[in-house]
Each structure stands twice: as structure tokens, then as C-alpha cells.
Design an enzyme around this catalytic site. Sequence first.
Site, mmCIF file in Angstrom:
data_model
loop_
_atom_site.group_PDB
_atom_site.id
_atom_site.type_symbol
_atom_site.label_atom_id
_atom_site.label_comp_id
_atom_site.label_asym_id
_atom_site.label_seq_id
_atom_site.Cartn_x
_atom_site.Cartn_y
_atom_site.Cartn_z
ATOM 1 N N CYS A 338 1.847 3.154 -10.898
ATOM 2 C CA CYS A 338 2.224 3.572 -9.548
ATOM 3 C C CYS A 338 3.149 4.790 -9.605
ATOM 4 C CB CYS A 338 2.848 2.399 -8.793
ATOM 5 S SG CYS A 338 2.909 2.659 -7.000
ATOM 6 N N HIS A 444 -0.702 -2.507 -9.432
ATOM 7 C CA HIS A 444 0.342 -3.398 -9.912
ATOM 8 C C HIS A 444 -0.265 -4.745 -10.290
ATOM 9 C CE1 HIS A 444 3.910 -1.052 -8.870
ATOM 10 N NE2 HIS A 444 3.372 -0.765 -7.701
#
Length: 489
Positions: A338, A444
Site C-alpha cells: 500500500c 493488505h
Amino acid sequence: MNQKVGREKARCVMVLGTTSGAGKSWLATALCRWYARQGFKVAPFKAQNMSNNARVVAGGEIGSAQYFQALAARAVPDVRMNPLLLKPERDTHSQVILMGQVNAELTGLPWRGRSERVWPQIAQALDELRAGNDIVVIEGAGSPAEINLMDSDIVNLRVARHADARCLLVTDIDRGGAFAHLYGTWALMPEADRARLAGFVLNKFRGDAALLAPAPERLRELTGVPTLATLPMWWQHGLPEEDGVFDERSTAGGEVRLTVAVVAYPRISNLDEFQPLKNVAGLRLRWARSPAELADADWIVLPGSKNTSGDLAWLRAQGLDRAVAEHAARGGAVLGICGGLQMLGEALIDPHGVDGNGPGLGVLPLVTVFEEDKTVRRREARFGALKGPWAALSEVPVRGYEIHHGRTAPHPAMAAVGDRAQPVMAHDLAWQNGQGNVLGLYLHGLFENPAVLQALFGARARTLEAVFDGLADHIDFHFEADALRSLIA
């Protein structure tokens, strides 16, 4: 046998703490599983959570602690379980998430100005959970004795009153001063609220509990509140840490065969997703804040960030940018997740003032443009063909979640001359460099996939179900007989 309390309104058990880090989240999770194992329908609740560790559920985001508490309760995670989430972006500014969604108006309000605005939604969420469950396990925040915040309280005593909750007050005895913490908290609580305290809990104790006498009995004489449990120090319970980086003593141990260094910048987010690595025998997981802590690492991980440009500036100030680049140039494994993926690229472009402009680390030929809208969604995907140290992940299916501003794509000018990052997952979720040692992805939860652990390490880490049952067994053994049942009597 399914033991029902009665569905008119759930009974509420609330965990308060003398300080942050006393063990509220841990104990609330254990209680969720303990009551669920008795046959009750259980839901967790925390009115307001301040954390950059968040999970995607139906309706948006909630704090990771309530997500795991819901799983422990064998319930479907729900935005009502954490109606207000504050995600710190700077020391004096947080993004406000109300009922799962970013609320720009609330984000712009002063801290004390939010309370009355959000209390109706908080109360409604709690009422709905009480209407649909037998037991609601509520977690407080910080301490209920923060007298500077009592007038605007929406997470501790106001919630306890609204829920008519019976409360446990937990303290970290390893810090010292535990009995003073318990007595002082009790003394500063309004007299009517003291009556809600059903028991004190001493957490993280090392040694012979018999040596605590006569303090627990003396404390009961002073307050009328019994000490219901002395919980021993337990580093390897397996539950992700909610608020801070973990202590290395909580790793699985064994002969170290792989060292993984996670760069711990100031606005690190979603650090709980690395918990499965802590449960892998032979793997040392280290939080790194200096180049020296990266020197002997096999893998370097750049995790998520709530302020990518700010954390990238911090990383440069520590000299960590050079250490990461040199590790990658030597062929060492680098993983960016991310915000970490965004940092690995060539540039951050922010036309809307969302995060900040700046040059990236230049390890992947990618560029990120920040967008006003936030991407929040769960994903199921599959890796394509990978090479280098990540080759074992080729064709492995994964589940995870996205929480980010910005869209990342190959750098146009670099792609034009043949320097292009290789996409290794659909939907612009992951890229790899030509050499194969650097992998960046938006997804994630990578290490929460058993197939990923099996592919990378050839062994299974402890499952979350085993972790939750271990927590319930722990409190069942250490609480006074029938104390947990008496809380809902």
C-alpha cells in the site's frame, strides 16, 4: 446447550483500563470467545477507536481490534461494532470515520466539538447490537478517570451508563504502581459509576501471585471491589497488537533462519497484518528505525502508511532510503504494501492536497497520483508468474483488502524506453521489478492467507481460531470461579 440470556436486550460487560496498553483489547477479545463458547450470541463494541490499524467490512472501515473481537465472538464484523474510528495523520489531526465512511465535516471539527454530533449514531449502533445479541462485550478507551475529558466522553462512562454495563477495570502490573492506578481510577470516577465496577484485573504479572497479599484484600476494603484475576505475563498469545509495534519476545522463537525487517515510520498503518509472521518458527520479525537495523535483514518490508509523503520524508531523514535502495541493488528481497508500494515508485503526485507531492525511492518504475476518493474494498485475486525470492507465490490465490488514496501506474516516460514494472496481479494490485527481488502490492492481509504462508515457509502458523480459543482458556483458568458468569447474572 445454547444458554440464552434473553433477547429483549443484551447484557453488557465492559472492559475499562487504568491506562492505554493495560490490556483492554486483549481481554475483550478473550471475553468474546469465552461467552461465545458458552452458547451465547455475542457482539463486540467500542464507541470510538483511535488507530491506523483498520479492516474493511460491509459498509466500510472499523478498527482492527473490533474486527478480531467479532471473529472471536463468531460474529460477522459490522461497522456498528466501532461506529467512530479516528485515524491519526499528524500529531494534531486525524481522519474521522463515522459508521465506516470518511466524514470530511467531522474531520474538520475540533476534538471536543464532535461528541454531541456523533453520540446519537453511537447510541443507536449500541442499541441495535443489544437488540440482536445476548451479550455485548464493550471496550473502553484510555482511562475512564481522564477528568479533562469527562464532559465530552463518548467512549467510557457514558457508554457504560447507556448500556447499563457491568465493568472490569484492568491494569498493567508490569509497569509498577498497579494498586495506585486501580485505586486512583476508582477514586476519580463519579460515585454512581463506581457501583458498575464488578472487579479489578491485574494483567502482565511475573512471579508468585501469593506475594501480592495483602494488597488485593486491602484494595477491596478501600473500594469494595474484588480483584477477580491475576493474569500472568504472556508474550506469545498470538493476537495482533492494536496500538503499537510488538515486543520481539512475542515471536515464535526457534533457530533464526530468516530475518524480516519492517520499517516502522511514524504513521505506520495496518501493522497487525504481520502477526502471522510472528507465529512462524525460525522467523525473526524486527521493527526497523535506523539503517543498522536493516543491515542483516533478508527481507525489507515497507508497510502501509497513513501519511505516505510525510513518512517518506522521515525515512529519508533517517538515511533509510539509501539502505533500502542498496539492499534492492544487491538483489535483496523488498516488499512494499500500500503506502510502501507508493514509496517504492518514482514519484507521488497530489493534485488535490490529499497527502503531499514528492519523489519516491525510485526502486520501481511506477508513479502514484493521489485522488480525492478513498478506495475501501475487499478483494480476492491471484498472483501471476513471479520470479526471484517471490517466485513461490506464483499462481497463489489470495484474499485481502484495500484502504488507500491514489492510483498507481507505470511511469510513462520510463515505460517508453523499456523500463517497465511487471504487473503480477489483476486490477493494478501488484507489480515486480525486472530482476524479481522487489514486489509492491496494494493488497493488505497477504500473510493472513494460509496458502501464502505455506508457499513461502512450508509450514502453517497458528490459526486465528486456535489463538481465540487459547485466550478464552487463559481467562477461564485465571479468573475466580464463576466470576465470568456472574458478570451477566
